[in-house]
Each structure stands twice: as structure tokens, then as C-alpha cells.
Write a protein that holds these residues in place. Structure first.
Motif, PDB file in Angstrom:
ATOM      1  N   PHE A 189       7.181   4.866  -0.059  1.00 52.43           N
ATOM      2  CA  PHE A 189       8.041   4.604  -1.217  1.00 52.43           C
ATOM      3  C   PHE A 189       8.852   5.839  -1.605  1.00 52.43           C
ATOM      4  O   PHE A 189      10.001   5.729  -2.008  1.00 52.43           O
ATOM      5  N   SER A 190       8.249   7.001  -1.512  1.00 50.06           N
ATOM      6  CA  SER A 190       8.915   8.238  -1.937  1.00 50.06           C
ATOM      7  C   SER A 190      10.178   8.540  -1.144  1.00 50.06           C
ATOM      8  O   SER A 190      11.009   9.332  -1.579  1.00 50.06           O
ATOM      9  N   GLU A 191      10.351   7.922   0.006  1.00 52.99           N
ATOM     10  CA  GLU A 191      11.524   8.147   0.852  1.00 52.99           C
ATOM     11  C   GLU A 191      12.665   7.168   0.561  1.00 52.99           C
ATOM     12  O   GLU A 191      13.740   7.287   1.135  1.00 52.99           O
ATOM     13  N   ASP A 229       0.809  -1.231   0.000  1.00 47.56           N
ATOM     14  CA  ASP A 229       0.000   0.000   0.000  1.00 47.56           C
ATOM     15  C   ASP A 229       0.839   1.277   0.000  1.00 47.56           C
ATOM     16  O   ASP A 229       0.576   2.202   0.766  1.00 47.56           O
ATOM     17  N   GLY A 230       1.877   1.325  -0.825  1.00 45.80           N
ATOM     18  CA  GLY A 230       2.680   2.534  -0.934  1.00 45.80           C
ATOM     19  C   GLY A 230       3.752   2.680   0.126  1.00 45.80           C
ATOM     20  O   GLY A 230       4.385   3.731   0.217  1.00 45.80           O
ATOM     21  N   PHE A 231       3.959   1.652   0.921  1.00 46.77           N
ATOM     22  CA  PHE A 231       4.955   1.701   1.980  1.00 46.77           C
ATOM     23  C   PHE A 231       5.904   0.508   1.901  1.00 46.77           C
ATOM     24  O   PHE A 231       5.519  -0.568   1.451  1.00 46.77           O
ATOM     25  N   MET A 256      15.232  11.140  10.317  1.00 43.21           N
ATOM     26  CA  MET A 256      15.508  12.568  10.478  1.00 43.21           C
ATOM     27  C   MET A 256      14.184  13.289  10.704  1.00 43.21           C
ATOM     28  O   MET A 256      13.133  12.648  10.737  1.00 43.21           O
ATOM     29  N   GLU A 257      14.235  14.588  10.853  1.00 40.06           N
ATOM     30  CA  GLU A 257      13.011  15.342  11.138  1.00 40.06           C
ATOM     31  C   GLU A 257      11.909  15.088  10.122  1.00 40.06           C
ATOM     32  O   GLU A 257      10.770  14.851  10.477  1.00 40.06           O
ATOM     33  N   ASP A 258      12.252  15.162   8.838  1.00 37.23           N
ATOM     34  CA  ASP A 258      11.226  15.034   7.812  1.00 37.23           C
ATOM     35  C   ASP A 258      11.603  14.050   6.704  1.00 37.23           C
ATOM     36  O   ASP A 258      11.044  14.090   5.618  1.00 37.23           O
TER      37      ASP A 258
END
Length: 82
Positions: free
Chosen positions: A32-34, A13-15, A50-52
């Protein structure tokens, strides 16, 4: 920042779902984007939260050693069934 080791359990599911290594009792979901490196299920990685964002580094030697151990165990199981 502290980094921890994880095993990539699966994609869903996108993770990417990582389990803490070696106990695999806690999970970490990363979008996924990370993920900016090519990963496969079973890979062992170091993740710094990290923070974000996340810094994810593949631990190639540990991954290969773990795969070798699993392959050896599978061979032992096959041989014990004969």
C-alpha cells in the motif's frame, strides 16, 4: 525501465494485488505504501518497477473501455435470460 499493464484485482493484507493485463496469468504484489494514486478494483494501470519503488499510472481510457465492455456483456446476459 520497462512498464507493463496490469489490472488491480484486489487489496489484501497490506498489498494491492495486480494481474498482468490482458492475460491475467501473472500477479504482482505492491505494498500500500507504494501506491500514491487513488485506485479501485478493476482499474487498468501501467506499472514501472524501479530499483526500490513502483511508478503506477492509471490508464483511465482503457479502464473505462473495459468497464463498458463488461457492462455490455452483463446486459446481454440479462436479456438472454428473459
Amino acid at each position: 525501465m520497462k512498464s507493463n499493464k496490469y489490472t488491480l484485482d484486489r487489496f489484501e493484507d497490506g498489498f494491492a494485488i495486480f494481474m498482468d493485463y490482458p492475460s491475467e496469468t501473472e500477479k504482482l504484489l505492491v505494498p500500500f505504501s507504494e501506491i500514491h494514486t487513488l485506485l479501485k478494483e478493476g482499474d487498468i494501470v501501467s506499472i514501472t518497477v524501479m530499483e526500490d519503488s513502483y511508478q503506477i499510472d492509471l490508464l483511465e481510457n482503457e479502464t473505462m473501455n473495459q468497464r463498458d465492455k463488461i457492462q455490455s456483456l452483463l446486459e446481454q446476459l440479462k436479456n438472454s435470460e428473459k
